[in-house]
Design a protein around this motif. Structure first.
Motif, PDB file in Angstrom:
ATOM      1  N   MET A 128       0.693  -1.178  -0.119  1.00 19.49           N
ATOM      2  CA  MET A 128      -0.051   0.104  -0.020  1.00 19.49           C
ATOM      3  C   MET A 128       0.862   1.244  -0.112  1.00 19.49           C
ATOM      4  O   MET A 128       1.958   1.303   0.927  1.00 19.49           O
ATOM      5  N   ILE A 129       0.493   2.248  -0.865  1.00 17.91           N
ATOM      6  CA  ILE A 129       1.253   3.398  -0.866  1.00 17.91           C
ATOM      7  C   ILE A 129       0.462   4.521  -0.005  1.00 17.91           C
ATOM      8  O   ILE A 129      -0.598   4.236   0.388  1.00 17.91           O
ATOM      9  N   THR A 130       1.266   5.516   0.534  1.00 20.38           N
ATOM     10  CA  THR A 130       0.546   6.315   1.262  1.00 20.38           C
ATOM     11  C   THR A 130       0.218   7.739   0.351  1.00 20.38           C
ATOM     12  O   THR A 130       1.042   8.205  -0.705  1.00 20.38           O
ATOM     13  N   GLY A 131      -0.532   8.717   0.880  1.00 22.25           N
ATOM     14  CA  GLY A 131      -0.951  10.021   0.375  1.00 22.25           C
ATOM     15  C   GLY A 131       0.663  10.909   0.297  1.00 22.25           C
ATOM     16  O   GLY A 131       0.937  11.539  -0.680  1.00 22.25           O
ATOM     17  N   GLU A 132       1.544  10.724   1.328  1.00 23.36           N
ATOM     18  CA  GLU A 132       2.578  11.300   1.478  1.00 23.36           C
ATOM     19  C   GLU A 132       3.601  11.003   0.356  1.00 23.36           C
ATOM     20  O   GLU A 132       4.424  11.583  -0.450  1.00 23.36           O
ATOM     21  N   GLN A 133       3.679   9.570   0.121  1.00 22.58           N
ATOM     22  CA  GLN A 133       4.594   9.114  -0.924  1.00 22.58           C
ATOM     23  C   GLN A 133       3.969   9.380  -2.292  1.00 22.58           C
ATOM     24  O   GLN A 133       4.916   9.999  -3.230  1.00 22.58           O
ATOM     25  N   ILE A 134       2.910   9.603  -2.527  1.00 22.64           N
ATOM     26  CA  ILE A 134       2.222  10.265  -3.974  1.00 22.64           C
ATOM     27  C   ILE A 134       2.747  11.585  -3.943  1.00 22.64           C
ATOM     28  O   ILE A 134       3.229  11.930  -5.163  1.00 22.64           O
ATOM     29  N   ARG A 135       2.351  12.469  -3.081  1.00 19.10           N
ATOM     30  CA  ARG A 135       2.855  13.678  -2.956  1.00 19.10           C
ATOM     31  C   ARG A 135       4.420  13.956  -3.099  1.00 19.10           C
ATOM     32  O   ARG A 135       4.827  14.725  -4.118  1.00 19.10           O
ATOM     33  N   ARG A 136       5.128  13.097  -2.387  1.00 18.89           N
ATOM     34  CA  ARG A 136       6.784  13.187  -2.843  1.00 18.89           C
ATOM     35  C   ARG A 136       7.105  12.643  -4.026  1.00 18.89           C
ATOM     36  O   ARG A 136       8.031  13.290  -4.848  1.00 18.89           O
TER      37      ARG A 136
ATOM     38  N   ARG B 280       5.455  12.741  -6.830  1.00 19.15           N
ATOM     39  CA  ARG B 280       4.926  13.835  -7.862  1.00 19.15           C
ATOM     40  C   ARG B 280       6.056  15.102  -7.716  1.00 19.15           C
ATOM     41  O   ARG B 280       6.457  15.653  -8.674  1.00 19.15           O
ATOM     42  N   GLU B 281       6.508  15.521  -6.659  1.00 21.36           N
ATOM     43  CA  GLU B 281       7.172  16.690  -6.480  1.00 21.36           C
ATOM     44  C   GLU B 281       8.805  16.142  -7.014  1.00 21.36           C
ATOM     45  O   GLU B 281       9.281  17.126  -7.600  1.00 21.36           O
ATOM     46  N   LEU B 282       9.045  14.927  -6.814  1.00 22.67           N
ATOM     47  CA  LEU B 282      10.346  14.508  -7.243  1.00 22.67           C
ATOM     48  C   LEU B 282      10.496  14.647  -8.810  1.00 22.67           C
ATOM     49  O   LEU B 282      11.524  14.887  -9.431  1.00 22.67           O
ATOM     50  N   LEU B 283       9.462  14.627  -9.486  1.00 17.83           N
ATOM     51  CA  LEU B 283       9.138  14.414 -10.840  1.00 17.83           C
ATOM     52  C   LEU B 283       8.863  15.879 -11.400  1.00 17.83           C
ATOM     53  O   LEU B 283       9.135  16.110 -12.523  1.00 17.83           O
ATOM     54  N   GLY B 284       8.572  16.910 -10.485  1.00 17.57           N
ATOM     55  CA  GLY B 284       8.182  18.130 -10.922  1.00 17.57           C
ATOM     56  C   GLY B 284       6.843  18.281 -11.480  1.00 17.57           C
ATOM     57  O   GLY B 284       6.857  18.953 -12.475  1.00 17.57           O
ATOM     58  N   TRP B 285       5.955  17.258 -11.182  1.00 20.18           N
ATOM     59  CA  TRP B 285       4.700  17.379 -11.722  1.00 20.18           C
ATOM     60  C   TRP B 285       3.871  17.993 -11.035  1.00 20.18           C
ATOM     61  O   TRP B 285       3.594  18.096  -9.803  1.00 20.18           O
TER      62      TRP B 285
END
Length: 81
Positions: A1-9, A11-16
């Motif tokens: 399971m992934i977390t909301g924090e992981q999704i946000r981080r 996305r930020e790593l990719l600059g999206w």
């Protein structure tokens, strides 16, 4: 399971932006927002979670587990062995 924090981080790593992730995952931007803001279980369907994860992984994100789940970018293909 992934977390909301992981999704946000991730996305930020990719600059999206949220819009770009939602476009890549074929989801409404509100679903991305709801997932990223979640604490604990994501308030999205398993299918939506898979779409988010697949879009991020296709872009080079690797989800990590352990004491503190996180994310990192995989090295480019030519550097992998």
């Amino acid at each position: 399971m992934i977390t909301g924090e992981q999704i946000r981080r991730a996305r930020e790593l990719l600059g999206w932006t949220r819009f770009k992730l939602s476009s890549r995952a074929s989801l409404h931007p509100a679903i991305v927002e709801r997932a990223e803001e979640a604490v604990g279980a994501l308030p999205v369907t398993a299918y939506q979670q898979a779409l988010l994860r697949n879009a991020l992984e296709a872009a080079g994100v690797e989800f990590t587990d352990g004491e503190a789940p996180g994310v990192k970018l995989r090295p480019p293909a030519k550097e992998r062995r």
